[in-house]
Design a protein around this motif. Sequence first.
Motif, PDB file in Angstrom:
ATOM      1  N   ASP A   1       7.801  28.875  14.587  1.00  0.00           N
ATOM      2  CA  ASP A   1       8.692  29.493  15.339  1.00  0.00           C
ATOM      3  C   ASP A   1       9.488  28.533  16.508  1.00  0.00           C
ATOM      4  OD1 ASP A   1       7.521  29.371  18.385  1.00  0.00           O
ATOM      5  OD2 ASP A   1       5.794  30.240  17.062  1.00  0.00           O
ATOM      6  N   ARG A   2      10.527  28.781  17.303  1.00  0.00           N
ATOM      7  CA  ARG A   2      11.425  27.911  17.774  1.00  0.00           C
ATOM      8  C   ARG A   2      10.475  27.090  18.833  1.00  0.00           C
ATOM      9  NH1 ARG A   2      17.001  30.037  18.682  1.00  0.00           N
ATOM     10  NH2 ARG A   2      16.427  31.812  17.965  1.00  0.00           N
ATOM     11  N   TYR A   3       9.629  28.077  19.502  1.00  0.00           N
ATOM     12  CA  TYR A   3       8.799  27.226  20.574  1.00  0.00           C
ATOM     13  C   TYR A   3       7.800  26.362  20.054  1.00  0.00           C
ATOM     14  CZ  TYR A   3      10.732  31.118  23.855  1.00  0.00           C
ATOM     15  OH  TYR A   3      11.539  31.861  24.703  1.00  0.00           O
ATOM     16  N   ALA A   4       7.049  26.750  19.049  1.00  0.00           N
ATOM     17  CA  ALA A   4       6.298  25.664  18.595  1.00  0.00           C
ATOM     18  C   ALA A   4       6.836  24.408  18.267  1.00  0.00           C
ATOM     19  CB  ALA A   4       5.394  26.330  17.232  1.00  0.00           C
ATOM     20  N   ALA A   5       8.208  24.474  17.481  1.00  0.00           N
ATOM     21  CA  ALA A   5       8.766  23.251  17.236  1.00  0.00           C
ATOM     22  C   ALA A   5       9.142  22.469  18.489  1.00  0.00           C
ATOM     23  CB  ALA A   5      10.213  23.895  16.538  1.00  0.00           C
ATOM     24  N   ARG A   6       9.506  23.045  19.434  1.00  0.00           N
ATOM     25  CA  ARG A   6       9.795  22.260  20.668  1.00  0.00           C
ATOM     26  C   ARG A   6       8.485  21.679  21.067  1.00  0.00           C
ATOM     27  NH1 ARG A   6      14.668  21.868  23.078  1.00  0.00           N
ATOM     28  NH2 ARG A   6      16.297  22.727  21.490  1.00  0.00           N
ATOM     29  N   ASP A   7       7.527  22.267  21.268  1.00  0.00           N
ATOM     30  CA  ASP A   7       6.083  21.872  21.637  1.00  0.00           C
ATOM     31  C   ASP A   7       5.619  20.501  20.932  1.00  0.00           C
ATOM     32  OD1 ASP A   7       5.713  24.105  23.718  1.00  0.00           O
ATOM     33  OD2 ASP A   7       4.620  25.123  22.129  1.00  0.00           O
ATOM     34  N   ALA A   8       5.929  20.686  19.841  1.00  0.00           N
ATOM     35  CA  ALA A   8       5.595  19.350  18.602  1.00  0.00           C
ATOM     36  C   ALA A   8       6.341  18.089  18.965  1.00  0.00           C
ATOM     37  CB  ALA A   8       5.578  20.038  17.336  1.00  0.00           C
ATOM     38  N   LEU A   9       7.552  18.540  19.371  1.00  0.00           N
ATOM     39  CA  LEU A   9       8.489  17.190  19.796  1.00  0.00           C
ATOM     40  C   LEU A   9       7.655  16.539  20.674  1.00  0.00           C
ATOM     41  CD1 LEU A   9      12.015  18.525  20.007  1.00  0.00           C
ATOM     42  CD2 LEU A   9      11.010  17.461  17.863  1.00  0.00           C
ATOM     43  N   GLU A  10       7.102  17.054  21.594  1.00  0.00           N
ATOM     44  CA  GLU A  10       6.409  16.515  22.660  1.00  0.00           C
ATOM     45  C   GLU A  10       5.046  15.577  22.136  1.00  0.00           C
ATOM     46  OE1 GLU A  10       7.508  16.828  26.012  1.00  0.00           O
ATOM     47  OE2 GLU A  10       9.131  18.114  25.541  1.00  0.00           O
ATOM     48  N   LEU A  11       4.743  15.836  21.182  1.00  0.00           N
ATOM     49  CA  LEU A  11       3.620  15.250  20.453  1.00  0.00           C
ATOM     50  C   LEU A  11       4.060  14.018  19.847  1.00  0.00           C
ATOM     51  CD1 LEU A  11       1.740  18.418  19.470  1.00  0.00           C
ATOM     52  CD2 LEU A  11       1.490  17.215  21.587  1.00  0.00           C
ATOM     53  N   ILE A  12       5.184  13.694  19.578  1.00  0.00           N
ATOM     54  CA  ILE A  12       5.816  12.617  18.779  1.00  0.00           C
ATOM     55  C   ILE A  12       5.836  11.382  19.755  1.00  0.00           C
ATOM     56  CG2 ILE A  12       7.273  11.408  17.356  1.00  0.00           C
ATOM     57  CD1 ILE A  12       8.174  14.418  16.356  1.00  0.00           C
ATOM     58  N   ASP A  13       5.185  10.056  19.646  1.00  0.00           N
ATOM     59  CA  ASP A  13       5.071   9.012  20.412  1.00  0.00           C
ATOM     60  C   ASP A  13       5.819   7.898  19.509  1.00  0.00           C
ATOM     61  OD1 ASP A  13       4.563   7.181  22.338  1.00  0.00           O
ATOM     62  OD2 ASP A  13       2.490   6.861  21.434  1.00  0.00           O
ATOM     63  N   VAL A  14       7.062   7.831  20.224  1.00  0.00           N
ATOM     64  CA  VAL A  14       8.033   6.534  19.937  1.00  0.00           C
ATOM     65  C   VAL A  14       7.945   5.391  20.747  1.00  0.00           C
ATOM     66  CG1 VAL A  14      10.187   6.074  19.023  1.00  0.00           C
ATOM     67  CG2 VAL A  14       9.582   8.449  18.896  1.00  0.00           C
ATOM     68  N   ASP A  15       7.847   4.081  20.359  1.00  0.00           N
ATOM     69  CA  ASP A  15       7.941   3.222  20.986  1.00  0.00           C
ATOM     70  C   ASP A  15       9.210   2.440  20.910  1.00  0.00           C
ATOM     71  OD1 ASP A  15       7.103   1.073  22.564  1.00  0.00           O
ATOM     72  OD2 ASP A  15       5.874  -0.028  21.137  1.00  0.00           O
ATOM     73  N   TYR A  16       9.952   2.328  22.255  1.00  0.00           N
ATOM     74  CA  TYR A  16      11.240   1.707  21.877  1.00  0.00           C
ATOM     75  C   TYR A  16      11.238   0.093  22.660  1.00  0.00           C
ATOM     76  CZ  TYR A  16      13.060   6.419  21.268  1.00  0.00           C
ATOM     77  OH  TYR A  16      13.489   7.810  20.621  1.00  0.00           O
ATOM     78  N   ASP A  17      11.973  -0.603  21.976  1.00  0.00           N
ATOM     79  CA  ASP A  17      12.260  -1.963  22.559  1.00  0.00           C
ATOM     80  C   ASP A  17      13.531  -1.831  23.276  1.00  0.00           C
ATOM     81  OD1 ASP A  17      12.359  -4.470  23.409  1.00  0.00           O
ATOM     82  OD2 ASP A  17      12.344  -5.229  21.243  1.00  0.00           O
ATOM     83  N   ILE A  18      13.827  -1.603  24.644  1.00  0.00           N
ATOM     84  CA  ILE A  18      15.149  -1.261  25.084  1.00  0.00           C
ATOM     85  C   ILE A  18      16.102  -2.751  24.905  1.00  0.00           C
ATOM     86  CG2 ILE A  18      16.329  -0.685  26.981  1.00  0.00           C
ATOM     87  CD1 ILE A  18      14.260   1.533  26.344  1.00  0.00           C
ATOM     88  N   LEU A  19      17.249  -2.284  24.601  1.00  0.00           N
ATOM     89  CA  LEU A  19      18.258  -3.405  24.386  1.00  0.00           C
ATOM     90  C   LEU A  19      19.271  -2.932  25.610  1.00  0.00           C
ATOM     91  CD1 LEU A  19      18.598  -2.941  20.483  1.00  0.00           C
ATOM     92  CD2 LEU A  19      17.446  -4.976  21.701  1.00  0.00           C
ATOM     93  N   ALA A  20      20.271  -4.051  25.797  1.00  0.00           N
ATOM     94  CA  ALA A  20      21.226  -3.927  26.745  1.00  0.00           C
ATOM     95  C   ALA A  20      22.428  -2.927  26.011  1.00  0.00           C
ATOM     96  CB  ALA A  20      22.000  -5.233  26.991  1.00  0.00           C
ATOM     97  N   PRO A  21      22.888  -1.827  26.693  1.00  0.00           N
ATOM     98  CA  PRO A  21      23.520  -1.238  26.367  1.00  0.00           C
ATOM     99  C   PRO A  21      25.151  -1.265  26.475  1.00  0.00           C
ATOM    100  CG  PRO A  21      22.952  -0.202  28.037  1.00  0.00           C
ATOM    101  CD  PRO A  21      22.303  -1.489  28.083  1.00  0.00           C
ATOM    102  N   VAL A  22      26.247  -1.079  25.517  1.00  0.00           N
ATOM    103  CA  VAL A  22      27.465  -1.267  25.707  1.00  0.00           C
ATOM    104  C   VAL A  22      28.049   0.093  26.060  1.00  0.00           C
ATOM    105  CG1 VAL A  22      29.588  -2.180  24.796  1.00  0.00           C
ATOM    106  CG2 VAL A  22      27.672  -3.113  23.920  1.00  0.00           C
ATOM    107  N   ILE A  23      28.457   0.256  27.067  1.00  0.00           N
ATOM    108  CA  ILE A  23      28.833   1.348  27.555  1.00  0.00           C
ATOM    109  C   ILE A  23      30.408   1.540  28.013  1.00  0.00           C
ATOM    110  CG2 ILE A  23      28.420   3.306  29.524  1.00  0.00           C
ATOM    111  CD1 ILE A  23      26.004   3.054  27.470  1.00  0.00           C
ATOM    112  N   ASP A  24      30.807   0.595  28.792  1.00  0.00           N
ATOM    113  CA  ASP A  24      32.237   0.376  29.238  1.00  0.00           C
ATOM    114  C   ASP A  24      33.014   0.116  28.009  1.00  0.00           C
ATOM    115  OD1 ASP A  24      35.070   0.300  30.193  1.00  0.00           O
ATOM    116  OD2 ASP A  24      34.153  -0.336  32.020  1.00  0.00           O
TER     117      ASP A  24
END
Lengths: 185, 797
Positions: B125-148
């Motif tokens: 169901d849609r609630y369970a799918a959202r719950d499971a997103l919280e259980l995924i662990d992603v490790d990010y190496d942050i880079l400088a963004p280009v915004i302007d």
Amino acid sequence: MQVTMTVNGEEVAAEIEGRTLLVHFLRDQLRLTGTHWGCDTSNCGTCVVWMDDEPVKSCTVLAAMAGGHEVRTVEGLETEDGLDPVQEGFMQCHGLQCGFCTPGMMMTARALLDRNPDPGEQEIREAISGQICRCTGYATIVRSVRWAATHPNGVDQNQPEAEPADLEVPDPATEAVPERAGSIT
Amino acid sequence: MTTLDARPVDKFDDNDQKPIGHGRMLRKEDPRFIRGLGKYCDDIQLPGMLHLAILRSPVAHARIVSVDVTAAQAHPKVKAVITGADLAEKGLAWMPTLSNDVQAVLATDKVRFQGQEVAFVVAEDRYAARDALELIDVDYDILAPVIDARTALSADAAVIRDDLEGKTDNHCFDWETGDEAATEAVFAKADVVVKQDIVYPRVHPAPMETCGCVADYERVDGKLTLWTTSQAPHAHRTVYALVSGLPEHKIRVIAPDLGGGFGNKVPIYPGYVCAIVASLVLGKPVKWMEDRSENLVSTGFARDYIMQGEIAATKDGKILAIRTNVLADHGAFNGTAAPVKYPAGFFGVFTGSYDLEAAYCKMTAVYTNKAPGGVAYACSFRITEAVYLVERIVDCLAYELEMDPAELRLKNFIRPEQFPYKSKTGWVYDSGDYATTMRLSMKMAGYDELRREQAEKRARGELMGIGVAFFTEAVGAGPRKDMDILGLGMADGCELRVHPTGKAVVRLSVKTQGQGHETTFAQIVAEEIGIPPADIEVVHGDTDNTPFGLGTYGSRSTPVSGAAAALVARKVRDKARIIASGMLEVSVADLEWTKGSFHVKGDPTSAVTIQDIAMRAHGAGDLPDGIEGGLEAQICYNPENLTYPYGAYICVVDIDPGTAEVKVRRFIAVDDCGTRINPMIIEGQVHGGLTDGVGMALMEMIAFDEEGNCLGGSLMDYLIPTALEVPDWETGFTVTPSPHHPIGAKGIGESATVGSPPAVVNAIVDALKPYGIRHADMPLTPSRVWDAMQGHPTPPV
């Protein structure tokens, strides 16, 4: 958990998760899909239903909170006597385009008219100001509600497609420029 | 190009043949909508259906170090968790965009904008799918963004698209149009040159229904059915076939009722592909519906053009040339949905409605760490930006010359006798009488009286502004000789079947999102074939049941598909004429057509109706030699040119000098979209677009902070006008048919969105004239107007 409520005059009882939103309960469990879900922040009003004669945003009401109450949705607007004049007004005055905000708009309009059978333009605009329509620019919604106010018994069956007599804003160009004016002459 | 006199219209101007189809008619689609019985994507519920939710990047630019889905997979209601690495194994991690770029379906190497798709979960169901997103662990190496975008090409800017081989900068494309040298020569001799920096900020179409789909892959017959929020179901089907490898005849794309589109539902989004993959893998129907935040942060934005406008004129106000330099922010992937030979869309019509000696545009497009998109929000392929540029710069010229802005426009319009008019950037404007439309708008507004009122109020220190804007659009893409999307020519098919009892079904390749096609296309066919609109069923939005065509966007439905509908009806009528000649035992040449029946010339009583003919066509009796039974036809319409609708808009605003709040008091819109099919629906299209314009001018903006966090990610932050921010619209019209369209119609769906923002901004700037303000950038929120009143009309860079 178990929840019991009256929806459009019928008692319903169901097993739900405690966190279930009323909008999802109506849509996914009762299959009343006329009530829509358009935002997560109570801004858009596509989810407006009545709880005990008051319009509420059903995305911000837990289904459990509606337990023991009377809920009315767009599916409950039409009765054995026919369409609600608000529904007829929206058709007559082009108060809808994509139709997604329409159920919420109509539920608010009906509540307004029950409170005040003859609202002015500003009162109508204020009544629907918690809701968003991306298509109509609101003027035709205002006309639709005015149509309902001036046709409390609905459409005249003899002239079902006539231009509404009380349209407050006639097209100013109709008289100024005849159809097919322009450069083809 | 055909001339007005030679246009292929047989009964068009004959009052005795007054249309049975055209005119104000209530909509055929409304009875289901007002009962809550519309069938939108999220209303679809199939047995065994699973729900998909997408994990999105919380940061704008980062390298993905690891993605751990173990805990999510262990959730009792979860059926599958898929990452970019999983898709890469199947060769599905990247997909083509509509601009021949590629876009990540799920990120593999890096995330390139906040909200980018990283992984997805399928659950019961849609609630369970959202719950499971919280259980995924992603490790990010942050880079400088280009915004302007202004810093995207600097040497120290991080390279966003290092997925592209050999890419060492953030350059996306260069584009130019017009004659640079000739324009420079005109500027060199001009009495007056006015320059102005003009920013059209990033905005979002935000239809009330977000994007989503239900994918259902049937393993036994190998057929995929996709219910999806698509404005272009046929084009989508072809792209899915090319990407997935599924044969095209085994893909059925159904666009059910759409809760608005405005260009937001043209691109193919990663979520659609994810749902298809999930259904293929699991063998179950899978639903994916965005929430509002996902819609705002990740799907097709609009505008984001940083423009420098220059206008050259004589001292008495004859405009000679316009030149512009544009920096276009395309976000992390070039997802522009426009004809491929037009990377800047139809921005080339920035010459507006004016007869110029020269024009030139140079554009540089860059990648930034923002969501992809660019062509959306009723922009008519970037004409919104073009019209805003020209109508602002013309007002800047009026300011410098101290001329009335309406008078300046009237002095410079392309004149009626100049049509067809080839602009200095090569666009052939089909028809127009701009001065008549401008004067009608001034008459409706009571323009002179408004100026008198303004003068009185200024003398008292009150702030009242009158904004004038005139626009011309180029809509109805387009001639297949030079317009295609991913190689698909921009033509549209149409099929008409008349049943034995004289009732008909017409099948379209375009798809309404609220424009009322089920009504207007019945009216177009009714007009041509004499069957009442109520007896004509319009079928659309289902690739298995409609002929191929490129869909509804860029105001192309009436110019292209509407032409197809008229011509297919004429084709059926031609056959009906032959059958009628047999029934009446006269030659075809001796028959006349009147309101749904053929009669013998000079003998109106000797007649057969289209219904009689339909029964004969399907009956057992003889038919004329060489005529097969049945009464149906199909065509594919390839437009010979675009259509050029136009309009004159006047906006009146009052500004509270104490709070800087802008009140739009009046808005007068006079549109010319050629032949009018249903005036009620046209008025509705205009009203909606005017509201968009007020929204963009006053409140709508997708802004970002320095880290690339989207600041417009909810409807609390991305403001859209309610009924209290807009006036009661005053609309009018003139009618100048398109010479090359079978019924003389032009597009209308986006005119008001295109034309209204400059009218509102011109009004505000006009109100602020006592402060010496010539320009201020949208959105003109109270704080920006206040800043302008303090001498800071544009926000700091």
